[in-house]
Design an enzyme around this catalytic site. Structure first.
Site, mmCIF file in Angstrom:
data_model
loop_
_atom_site.group_PDB
_atom_site.id
_atom_site.type_symbol
_atom_site.label_atom_id
_atom_site.label_comp_id
_atom_site.label_asym_id
_atom_site.label_seq_id
_atom_site.Cartn_x
_atom_site.Cartn_y
_atom_site.Cartn_z
ATOM 1 N N GLN A 139 0.818 -1.219 0.000
ATOM 2 C CA GLN A 139 0.000 0.000 0.000
ATOM 3 C C GLN A 139 0.854 1.272 0.000
ATOM 4 O O GLN A 139 0.347 2.348 -0.312
ATOM 5 C CB GLN A 139 -0.949 -0.009 1.205
ATOM 6 C CG GLN A 139 -0.260 0.111 2.548
ATOM 7 C CD GLN A 139 -1.209 -0.082 3.722
ATOM 8 O OE1 GLN A 139 -1.573 -1.192 4.089
ATOM 9 N NE2 GLN A 139 -1.624 1.031 4.318
ATOM 10 N N CYS A 145 -5.259 0.343 3.432
ATOM 11 C CA CYS A 145 -5.322 -1.072 3.810
ATOM 12 C C CYS A 145 -6.704 -1.659 3.554
ATOM 13 O O CYS A 145 -6.826 -2.817 3.142
ATOM 14 C CB CYS A 145 -4.957 -1.232 5.279
ATOM 15 S SG CYS A 145 -6.022 -0.309 6.402
ATOM 16 N N HIS A 282 -6.424 -1.557 11.507
ATOM 17 C CA HIS A 282 -5.776 -2.013 10.271
ATOM 18 C C HIS A 282 -6.612 -3.146 9.676
ATOM 19 O O HIS A 282 -7.174 -3.958 10.410
ATOM 20 C CB HIS A 282 -4.352 -2.494 10.595
ATOM 21 C CG HIS A 282 -3.540 -2.866 9.401
ATOM 22 N ND1 HIS A 282 -3.434 -2.065 8.283
ATOM 23 C CD2 HIS A 282 -2.795 -3.970 9.132
ATOM 24 C CE1 HIS A 282 -2.643 -2.655 7.399
ATOM 25 N NE2 HIS A 282 -2.248 -3.815 7.884
ATOM 26 N N ASN A 302 -0.940 -9.459 4.534
ATOM 27 C CA ASN A 302 -0.840 -8.030 4.806
ATOM 28 C C ASN A 302 -0.527 -7.302 3.494
ATOM 29 O O ASN A 302 -0.287 -7.941 2.458
ATOM 30 C CB ASN A 302 0.249 -7.787 5.866
ATOM 31 C CG ASN A 302 0.067 -6.457 6.585
ATOM 32 O OD1 ASN A 302 -0.759 -5.610 6.193
ATOM 33 N ND2 ASN A 302 0.843 -6.240 7.628
#
Ligand SMILES: *[C@@H]1O[C@H](CO)[C@@H](O)[C@H](O)[C@H]1NC(C)=O
Ligand SMILES: *[C@@H]1O[C@H](CO)[C@@H](O)[C@H](O)[C@H]1NC(C)=O
Ligand SMILES: *[C@@H]1O[C@H](CO)[C@@H](O)[C@H](O)[C@H]1NC(C)=O
Ligand SMILES: *[C@@H]1O[C@H](CO)[C@@H](O)[C@H](O)[C@H]1NC(C)=O
Length: 338
Positions: A139, A145, A282, A302
């Site tokens: 990102q 996110c 997140h 992630n």
């Protein structure tokens, strides 16, 4: 000399710095054995600073982080920490940049949960080996996110239902989902809703990610060229890791987590067990679960590039005593339907 290749501007900074703070500080820093470690880290991570003063400030942060990681080495942990690309950021700065997910007040949100009556699930599953997960994305300097989390879940269900793994566009969501905040955060369920209303989402290739560099959203340019569609989205029963497992056994699932804390910032491998809280900030995607030496874990994708964690993934402890799940991971899971 501590500052090779310096321009006249940085030379001036050295002079100004020395005038203000005196030469002893400057010499002390240059003699610090960690300073060369810091300069190597800067080189490895392509980092440059605008002034000597900033460089010295960043070195102090780097040193604090180094000492934190060293201090954790004396503990018996199931995971490791490392001086990754976030090593010159305080945890506060790190959170401002990367932890911008906006949790929903889910107490008045409910949808059907199609996996409620699932009775038999495998003891482990990894959607990566089943070909339903695209490579790790990054990102960059943008709090998007939520878009990466939503896209990974859509890529998963699309592969499961159509047989095609297609990398999809986060930028389209960052630019177009008007009830999210682009690089300042958003909600993955609003992203799912947008894809439903829009009639689909385009490919990463057709609408590539640029906000990691520009640090801001762009103008929505809806191509109309949709590579994947979804019919809707549902929430997993909140505070139930067992229901989350029923869903993950069937498809990748978006979750919110509390990513604050130095341990998560510098996680470099193993089964993460905290410390972390449950203030969700997140968004990530669960792409499987398993067990190692009697410890159960979730496999979590992630969006911080491959240099963080286990090549971009984190294994997070599963089935803990707290019903919120580790770092609140069981508080707000949701998934797209097709
Ligand atoms: C780690 O443990 C060693 C040996 O017990 C001790 O000498 C050292 O000071 C400890 N380091 C930290 C950072 O706590
Ligand atoms: C969440 O929503 C419920 C129901 O509308 C409300 O009672 C509660 O105060 C809200 N919580 C927060 C933190 O806003
Ligand atoms: C939940 O409740 C809050 C506060 O009453 C409201 O603003 C929000 O729109 C509600 N959300 C849903 C999905 O109904
Ligand atoms: C689960 O089973 C119950 C009882 O048979 C049924 O009422 C419910 O609709 C089922 N839920 C789903 C999501 O299939």
């Amino acid at each position: 000399m501590a500052f090779p290749n310096r321009s006249s501007a940085t030379l001036l900074s050295v002079l100004v710095f020395s005038l203000i703070f005196g030469a002893p500080i400057f010499t002390a820093v240059a003699d610090d054995p960690l300073f060369s470690v810091f300069e190597k880290w800067m080189k490895d991570n392509g980092r440059t600073y605008g002034s000597i003063t900033e460089k010295l400030q960043r070195f102090q942060v780097f040193k604090d982080n180094f000492q934190f990681i060293e201090s954790m080495k004396n503990r018996t942990l199931t995971y490791t920490l490392g001086l990754n690309k976030f090593a010159d950021l305080t945890n506060k700065e790190f959170l401002q940049k990367y932890a911008t997910f906006k949790p929903r007040n889910s107490s008045n949100i409910s949808t059907p949960f199609r996996y409620a009556n699932v009775t038999s699930i495998p003891s482990s599953i990894d959607w990566r080996t089943l070909g339903a997960v695209t490579s790790i994305k990054d990102q960059g300097n943008c709090g998007s996110c939520w878009a990466f989390s939503a896209v990974a879940s859509i890529e998963g269900i699309n592969k499961i239902k159509t047989g095609n793994l297609i990398s999809l566009s986060e930028q389209e969501l960052v630019d177009c989902v008007s009830n999210c905040y682009g690089c300042n955060g958003g909600y993955e369920d609003y992203a799912f809703e947008w894809v439903v209303q829009n009639g689909g989402i385009t490919t990463e290739d057709d609408y590539p990610y640029t906000s990691g560099i520009t640090q801001t959203e762009g103008t929505c340019s809806n191509t109309g060229n949709y590579a994947a569609t979804i019919s809707g989205y549902e929430y997993v029963t909140a505070y139930s890791e067992s229901d989350l497992a029923k869903a993950v056994a069937n498809q990748p699932v978006s979750i919110g987590i509390d990513a604050s804390g130095y341990a998560f910032q510098f996680y470099s491998g193993g089964i993460f067990t905290g410390p972390c809280g449950t203030s969700i900030d997140h968004a990530v995607t669960v792409v499987g679960y398993g067990s190692s030496d009697g410890t159960n874990y979730w496999i979590v994708k992630n969006s911080w590039g491959t240099s963080w964690g286990e090549s971009g993934y984190v294994r997070m402890q599963k089935d803990i005593y707290c019903i919120a799940g580790l770092c609140g991971l069981a508080m707000e899971p949701s998934y797209p339907t097709k």
